[in-house]
Scaffold this active site. Sequence first.
Site, PDB file in Angstrom:
ATOM      1  N   ASP A  54      -6.353 -15.158  -0.490  1.00  0.00           N
ATOM      2  CA  ASP A  54      -6.200 -14.145  -1.532  1.00  0.00           C
ATOM      3  C   ASP A  54      -6.045 -14.804  -2.902  1.00  0.00           C
ATOM      4  O   ASP A  54      -6.682 -14.399  -3.883  1.00  0.00           O
ATOM      5  CB  ASP A  54      -4.982 -13.274  -1.203  1.00  0.00           C
ATOM      6  CG  ASP A  54      -4.668 -12.260  -2.286  1.00  0.00           C
ATOM      7  OD1 ASP A  54      -5.447 -11.307  -2.451  1.00  0.00           O
ATOM      8  OD2 ASP A  54      -3.650 -12.427  -2.985  1.00  0.00           O
ATOM      9  N   GLU A 126     -10.590 -12.876   3.437  1.00  0.00           N
ATOM     10  CA  GLU A 126      -9.707 -13.741   2.647  1.00  0.00           C
ATOM     11  C   GLU A 126      -9.224 -14.930   3.476  1.00  0.00           C
ATOM     12  O   GLU A 126      -9.151 -16.054   2.969  1.00  0.00           O
ATOM     13  CB  GLU A 126      -8.526 -12.932   2.120  1.00  0.00           C
ATOM     14  CG  GLU A 126      -8.922 -11.940   1.035  1.00  0.00           C
ATOM     15  CD  GLU A 126      -7.766 -11.120   0.520  1.00  0.00           C
ATOM     16  OE1 GLU A 126      -7.828 -10.688  -0.644  1.00  0.00           O
ATOM     17  OE2 GLU A 126      -6.786 -10.909   1.280  1.00  0.00           O
TER      18      GLU A 126
END
Length: 235
Positions: A54, A126
């Site tokens: 992320d 992610e």
Amino acid sequence: MDRNDTELQELQKRLNYAWRDPGLLRRALIHSSYTYENREQGEHNNERLEYLGDAVLELIVSDYFYRAFPDKSEGELTKMRALTVCEPSLAAVARRLELGRYMLMGRGEERSGGRDRPSILADAFEALLGAVYLDAGLEEARRVALRELADIIEEVRTGHAMRDYKTELQELLQRKAADPIRYSIIDEQGPDHDKTFTAVVEYRGKRMGSGRGKSKKEAEQQAAKMALENYPDRH
């Protein structure tokens, strides 16, 4: 594990990236519901990689838009980034890569549609990017991310991206005052592998909307959508 090396090689071909440490790829595709149901195997799930990915993704996209659009303001760049890295956008990329098919997840999660759940797919992408970063560094992660996000970035650039209701609401309210907008999760229902969240959004002490979703992000987006729909003088 339920996957074979052929399947993982197939995914690496899709990504045009071969892991030096295949263990990182395997871990990126393990949902927490699998480790919960198979605790005796001592597997690690992909949540730590998702956390890392992320941050890596946000840096890559921020850097790209900063360099590609020197005339855009900070606010415009922030909105473009938010549209690019939002859950619906990342889930769309993950579906194209068929990440759901490669994942290990618990039986309960799979029965409830987990292989196509937007939050799980976005987190898996992610995590995959976090695994690339650990395996080969930032430049390789940048190459993979920008290639896989190319269509999304083009949609953002041309104004055809999926709507980000939270950003729209923030821009609308802060035209008048910079008071903070607060989102809260007020309810969680269901087992760990199939939770439904309820979120509310408040501004100046007043509740403006509520929403439900299979992830906290989705619930907050739905709350922002209701707030926009109910806003008296939106235009």
